[in-house]
Write an enzyme that holds these catalytic residues in place. Structure first.
Site, PDB file in Angstrom:
ATOM      1  NE  ARG A   1       2.575   6.609  -4.628  1.00 37.48           N
ATOM      2  CZ  ARG A   1       3.704   6.908  -3.975  1.00 37.48           C
ATOM      3  NH1 ARG A   1       3.703   7.862  -3.078  1.00 37.48           N
ATOM      4  NH2 ARG A   1       4.821   6.265  -4.244  1.00 37.48           N
TER       5      ARG A   1
ATOM      6  CB  CYS B   1       6.856   9.449  -0.730  1.00 41.08           C
ATOM      7  SG  CYS B   1       6.088   7.831  -0.865  1.00 41.08           S
TER       8      CYS B   1
HETATM    9  C1  BEZ Z   1       8.341   6.002  -3.913  1.00 41.03           C
HETATM   10  O1  BEZ Z   1       9.224   6.325  -4.696  1.00 41.03           O
HETATM   11  O2  BEZ Z   1       7.731   6.837  -3.233  1.00 41.03           O
HETATM   12  C2  BEZ Z   1       7.979   4.566  -3.773  1.00 41.03           C
HETATM   13  C3  BEZ Z   1       8.042   3.765  -4.880  1.00 41.03           C
HETATM   14  C4  BEZ Z   1       7.751   2.409  -4.764  1.00 41.03           C
HETATM   15  C5  BEZ Z   1       7.374   1.897  -3.529  1.00 41.03           C
HETATM   16  C6  BEZ Z   1       7.296   2.713  -2.438  1.00 41.03           C
HETATM   17  C7  BEZ Z   1       7.587   4.055  -2.552  1.00 41.03           C
END
Ligand code: BEZ
Length: 237
Positions: free
Chosen positions: A136, A53
């Site tokens: 997402r 993110c």
């Molecule tokens: C992230 O790195 O943004 C992420 C990865 C797995 C689950 C939730 C967020």
């Protein structure tokens, strides 16, 4: 009161964007009413202070002017609270240097949605992936508040923001020029003209009477649409 349409029904392309009021990092918003006349990209991310993110927010914020120039407002959302959002955006600006991006200020609104009310309305919580985090999701909403494209990515895969810009330009080009866009289209590539609506037109096209078109068959004709013409119509002066 929620109508039957509001309850547990995933919004679809062509639907009116479900309305909501929200608290964001840029103040309160009333969506989509506050953004009438603009395109909006409403997108969700799983959680603040997570690496994928963070890379996404830095990339999107760095491209903000490119979307502004296309009359498009970016709006983020996650199932986190306002203070978490503020702290995360401060950390991004003050501490994170990534792929040549640094001192990145996120100036588009980021919605707090701890109750998941908005995420549920937009089908952003997909229990097979997570019951506590939004996937997402990306909603492209036109200036009249109609959903025009929906794209979902899983938690583990960061979005391609160049592709999101291509989608926006494609939607705007299709609207402004009354054309469709073929596979892998980018501005400057040939565009698809509406299919011939009569036997006479189909015959004319196959006889090459419309010199502007290239026809692969009567139902599949393209024409040139220079990038400069698109730029002139799409970009704010
Ligand atoms: C992230 O790195 O943004 C992420 C990865 C797995 C689950 C939730 C967020």
């Amino acid at each position: 009161m929620d109508t039957i349409q509001d309850i547990n029904v995933m919004p679809r392309i062509g639907d009116k964007a479900p309305a909501f009021k929200a608290v964001t990092t840029q103040g309160n918003i009333n969506f989509p009413a506050d953004f009438e006349g603009k395109w909006t990209i409403l997108f969700s991310h799983p959680a603040d202070f997570t690496p994928v993110c963070t890379s996404e927010f830095m990339t999107f914020a760095t491209m903000q002017k490119e979307f502004d120039d296309l009359n498009c407002q970016l709006i983020g959302l996650s199932i986190d609270g306002l203070y978490s959002h503020i702290a995360w955006l401060r950390t991004i600006k003050e501490k994170i240097e990534y792929k040549g991006m640094k001192n990145v200020e996120v100036t588009f609104p980021l919605i707090e949605d701890i109750t998941m009310e908005i995420a549920q309305k937009y089908g952003m919580v997909q229990p097979g992936e997570s019951t506590t985090k939004a996937v997402r999701a990306v909603f492209f909403i036109d200036p009249k508040g109609i959903i025009r494209t929906i794209i979902y990515y899983p938690l583990s895969l960061g979005r391609n923001f160049r592709e999101l810009k291509r989608v926006l330009i494609g939607l705007q080009t299709a609207d402004k020029f009354g054309v469709a866009l073929p596979a892998d289209w980018h501005p400057g590539d040939d565009v698809i003209v509406p299919t011939a609506g009569s036997c006479g037109k189909a015959k004319e096209r196959m006889e090459g009477k419309d010199g502007e078109m290239t026809c692969y068959d009567w139902f599949f004709c393209t024409k040139k649409l220079p990038k400069e013409e698109i730029d002139k119509k799409l970009y704010k002066k």
